[in-house]
Design a protein around this motif. Structure first.
Motif, PDB file in Angstrom:
ATOM      1  N   LEU A 219       1.001  -1.210   0.056  1.00  0.00           N
ATOM      2  CA  LEU A 219       0.006  -0.040   0.093  1.00  0.00           C
ATOM      3  C   LEU A 219       0.953   1.118  -0.047  1.00  0.00           C
ATOM      4  CD1 LEU A 219      -2.614  -1.335   2.476  1.00  0.00           C
ATOM      5  CD2 LEU A 219      -2.968  -0.654  -0.076  1.00  0.00           C
ATOM      6  N   LEU A 220       2.041   1.307   0.504  1.00  0.00           N
ATOM      7  CA  LEU A 220       2.878   2.191   0.597  1.00  0.00           C
ATOM      8  C   LEU A 220       4.085   2.252  -0.319  1.00  0.00           C
ATOM      9  CD1 LEU A 220       2.877   2.836   4.302  1.00  0.00           C
ATOM     10  CD2 LEU A 220       1.640   4.224   2.724  1.00  0.00           C
ATOM     11  N   GLY A 221       4.087   1.270  -0.990  1.00  0.00           N
ATOM     12  CA  GLY A 221       5.290   0.981  -1.986  1.00  0.00           C
ATOM     13  C   GLY A 221       5.387   1.940  -3.157  1.00  0.00           C
ATOM     14  N   HIS A 222       4.388   2.908  -3.461  1.00  0.00           N
ATOM     15  CA  HIS A 222       4.742   3.926  -4.279  1.00  0.00           C
ATOM     16  C   HIS A 222       5.522   5.149  -3.855  1.00  0.00           C
ATOM     17  CE1 HIS A 222       0.922   5.009  -2.078  1.00  0.00           C
ATOM     18  NE2 HIS A 222       1.213   6.478  -2.591  1.00  0.00           N
ATOM     19  N   VAL A 223       5.420   5.103  -2.450  1.00  0.00           N
ATOM     20  CA  VAL A 223       6.190   6.146  -1.798  1.00  0.00           C
ATOM     21  C   VAL A 223       7.577   6.005  -1.841  1.00  0.00           C
ATOM     22  CG1 VAL A 223       6.455   7.621   0.163  1.00  0.00           C
ATOM     23  CG2 VAL A 223       4.485   6.697  -0.478  1.00  0.00           C
ATOM     24  N   ALA A 224       8.571   6.844  -2.206  1.00  0.00           N
ATOM     25  CA  ALA A 224      10.048   6.693  -2.505  1.00  0.00           C
ATOM     26  C   ALA A 224      10.535   6.388  -1.175  1.00  0.00           C
ATOM     27  CB  ALA A 224      10.680   7.633  -3.210  1.00  0.00           C
ATOM     28  N   PRO A 225      11.687   5.517  -1.000  1.00  0.00           N
ATOM     29  CA  PRO A 225      12.284   5.274   0.328  1.00  0.00           C
ATOM     30  C   PRO A 225      12.662   6.518   1.031  1.00  0.00           C
ATOM     31  CG  PRO A 225      13.108   3.605  -0.966  1.00  0.00           C
ATOM     32  CD  PRO A 225      12.267   4.788  -2.106  1.00  0.00           C
ATOM     33  N   GLN A 226      13.291   7.601   0.258  1.00  0.00           N
ATOM     34  CA  GLN A 226      13.749   9.139   0.788  1.00  0.00           C
ATOM     35  C   GLN A 226      12.479   9.851   1.255  1.00  0.00           C
ATOM     36  OE1 GLN A 226      14.277   7.951  -2.380  1.00  0.00           O
ATOM     37  NE2 GLN A 226      13.786   9.712  -3.771  1.00  0.00           N
ATOM     38  N   ASP A 227      11.313   9.661   0.535  1.00  0.00           N
ATOM     39  CA  ASP A 227      10.069  10.213   1.170  1.00  0.00           C
ATOM     40  C   ASP A 227       9.456   9.566   2.494  1.00  0.00           C
ATOM     41  OD1 ASP A 227      10.392  11.985  -1.179  1.00  0.00           O
ATOM     42  OD2 ASP A 227       8.899  11.163  -2.304  1.00  0.00           O
ATOM     43  N   LYS A 228       9.738   8.344   2.311  1.00  0.00           N
ATOM     44  CA  LYS A 228       9.241   7.795   3.791  1.00  0.00           C
ATOM     45  C   LYS A 228      10.206   8.181   4.848  1.00  0.00           C
ATOM     46  CE  LYS A 228       7.646   3.663   1.374  1.00  0.00           C
ATOM     47  NZ  LYS A 228       8.001   2.100   1.104  1.00  0.00           N
ATOM     48  N   GLU A 229      11.381   8.290   4.643  1.00  0.00           N
ATOM     49  CA  GLU A 229      12.361   8.810   5.630  1.00  0.00           C
ATOM     50  C   GLU A 229      11.950  10.195   6.287  1.00  0.00           C
ATOM     51  OE1 GLU A 229      14.291   7.283   7.597  1.00  0.00           O
ATOM     52  OE2 GLU A 229      14.008   5.361   6.574  1.00  0.00           O
ATOM     53  N   GLN A 230      11.611  10.960   5.011  1.00  0.00           N
ATOM     54  CA  GLN A 230      11.322  12.583   5.240  1.00  0.00           C
ATOM     55  C   GLN A 230      10.013  12.473   6.232  1.00  0.00           C
ATOM     56  OE1 GLN A 230      10.950  15.030   2.096  1.00  0.00           O
ATOM     57  NE2 GLN A 230      11.092  16.963   3.348  1.00  0.00           N
ATOM     58  N   LEU A 231       8.921  11.785   5.628  1.00  0.00           N
ATOM     59  CA  LEU A 231       7.621  11.769   6.395  1.00  0.00           C
ATOM     60  C   LEU A 231       7.950  11.076   7.615  1.00  0.00           C
ATOM     61  CD1 LEU A 231       5.320  10.458   3.376  1.00  0.00           C
ATOM     62  CD2 LEU A 231       5.011  12.643   4.853  1.00  0.00           C
ATOM     63  N   ILE A 232       8.617  10.178   7.953  1.00  0.00           N
ATOM     64  CA  ILE A 232       8.771   9.793   9.267  1.00  0.00           C
ATOM     65  C   ILE A 232       9.304  10.877  10.260  1.00  0.00           C
ATOM     66  CG2 ILE A 232      10.252   8.099  10.631  1.00  0.00           C
ATOM     67  CD1 ILE A 232       9.665   6.199   8.392  1.00  0.00           C
ATOM     68  N   SER A 233      10.378  11.402   9.621  1.00  0.00           N
ATOM     69  CA  SER A 233      10.983  12.419  10.491  1.00  0.00           C
ATOM     70  C   SER A 233      10.150  13.525  10.678  1.00  0.00           C
ATOM     71  CB  SER A 233      12.163  13.007   9.694  1.00  0.00           C
ATOM     72  OG  SER A 233      12.924  14.035  10.356  1.00  0.00           O
ATOM     73  N   LEU A 234       9.279  13.949   9.863  1.00  0.00           N
ATOM     74  CA  LEU A 234       8.388  15.184  10.045  1.00  0.00           C
ATOM     75  C   LEU A 234       7.118  14.802  10.926  1.00  0.00           C
ATOM     76  CD1 LEU A 234       8.031  16.481   6.448  1.00  0.00           C
ATOM     77  CD2 LEU A 234       8.994  17.496   8.212  1.00  0.00           C
ATOM     78  N   LEU A 235       6.602  13.609  10.843  1.00  0.00           N
ATOM     79  CA  LEU A 235       5.775  13.213  11.721  1.00  0.00           C
ATOM     80  C   LEU A 235       6.198  12.769  12.933  1.00  0.00           C
ATOM     81  CD1 LEU A 235       3.726  10.910   9.297  1.00  0.00           C
ATOM     82  CD2 LEU A 235       2.985  13.102  10.055  1.00  0.00           C
ATOM     83  N   SER A 236       7.769  12.563  13.097  1.00  0.00           N
ATOM     84  CA  SER A 236       8.024  12.421  14.502  1.00  0.00           C
ATOM     85  C   SER A 236       8.127  13.739  15.224  1.00  0.00           C
ATOM     86  CB  SER A 236       9.391  11.584  14.425  1.00  0.00           C
ATOM     87  OG  SER A 236       9.336  10.250  14.013  1.00  0.00           O
ATOM     88  N   GLY A 237       8.600  14.754  14.433  1.00  0.00           N
ATOM     89  CA  GLY A 237       8.732  15.962  14.990  1.00  0.00           C
ATOM     90  C   GLY A 237       7.140  16.522  15.539  1.00  0.00           C
ATOM     91  N   MET A 238       6.022  16.179  14.570  1.00  0.00           N
ATOM     92  CA  MET A 238       4.783  16.680  15.045  1.00  0.00           C
ATOM     93  C   MET A 238       4.281  15.911  16.164  1.00  0.00           C
ATOM     94  SD  MET A 238       1.345  16.055  12.761  1.00  0.00           S
ATOM     95  CE  MET A 238       1.969  16.952  11.320  1.00  0.00           C
TER      96      MET A 238
END
Length: 170
Positions: free
Chosen positions: A141-160
């Motif tokens: 389901l999340l395979g279309h999201v590029a690995p670097q975008d996943k890392e960025q999203l994880i970082s941003l959501l962790s900050g949130m």
């Protein structure tokens, strides 16, 4: 009635809703709704696949996941807190899983008057099989999201999340 004839409701502070909103409000609402939309779509798909493939509900899967992380077992109140549902819900789910031989109630080692719930050997095997398939579904389901975008999203959501934790909101 034409749009220009409509009046915005006046708040007690004497400001209309549009005046009270800053440019960040709209963006924050848009972000929240986008996160919620993505979460609901993924959750609904996982819920459907669990039911179809394993005949299990998402709450039952979630309870088993909590227990898998704590082989010694968890008290009902702790399960309720972790899953953010009422104790009655936990009792019902536990009763179902116990009837199926997937969990058992055992005396709590810290308080012999209380009980903990833990996975049985059959529950561990069943959950292990489901968890491997579940992980594949999430990857799909999340395979279309590029690995670097996943890392960025994880970082941003962790900050949130850290900001919400500071405010006591999550």
């Amino acid at each position: 009635m034409q749009d220009e004839d409509r009046q915005e409701p006046i708040t007690p502070q004497g400001l209309d809703l549009a005046t009270r909103l800053s440019s960040n409000h709209h963006q924050s609402l848009k972000l929240w709704l986008r996160m919620l939309s993505c979460t609901v779509r993924i959750e609904n798909e996982i819920r459907s696949r669990l039911r179809t493939s394993f005949g299990i509900t998402l709450p039952r899967f979630d309870l088993m996941a909590q227990l898998e992380r704590h082989p010694e077992g968890l008290r009902m109140g702790e399960l309720s807190r972790r899953m953010m549902v009422t104790g009655g819900n936990i009792t019902g789910i536990t009763d179902q899983l116990e009837r199926e031989g997937l969990v058992e109630r055992v005396p709590d080692p810290q308080d012999k008057r209380a009980f903990a719930v833990r996975l049985t050997a059959a529950g561990q095997a069943a959950f292990g099989a489901m968890a491997r398939v579940h992980e594949g579904w999430v990857e799909e389901l999340l395979g279309h999201v590029a690995p670097q975008d996943k890392e960025q999203l994880i970082s941003l959501l962790s900050g949130m999340k850290a900001g919400l934790d500071e405010r006591g909101g999550a």
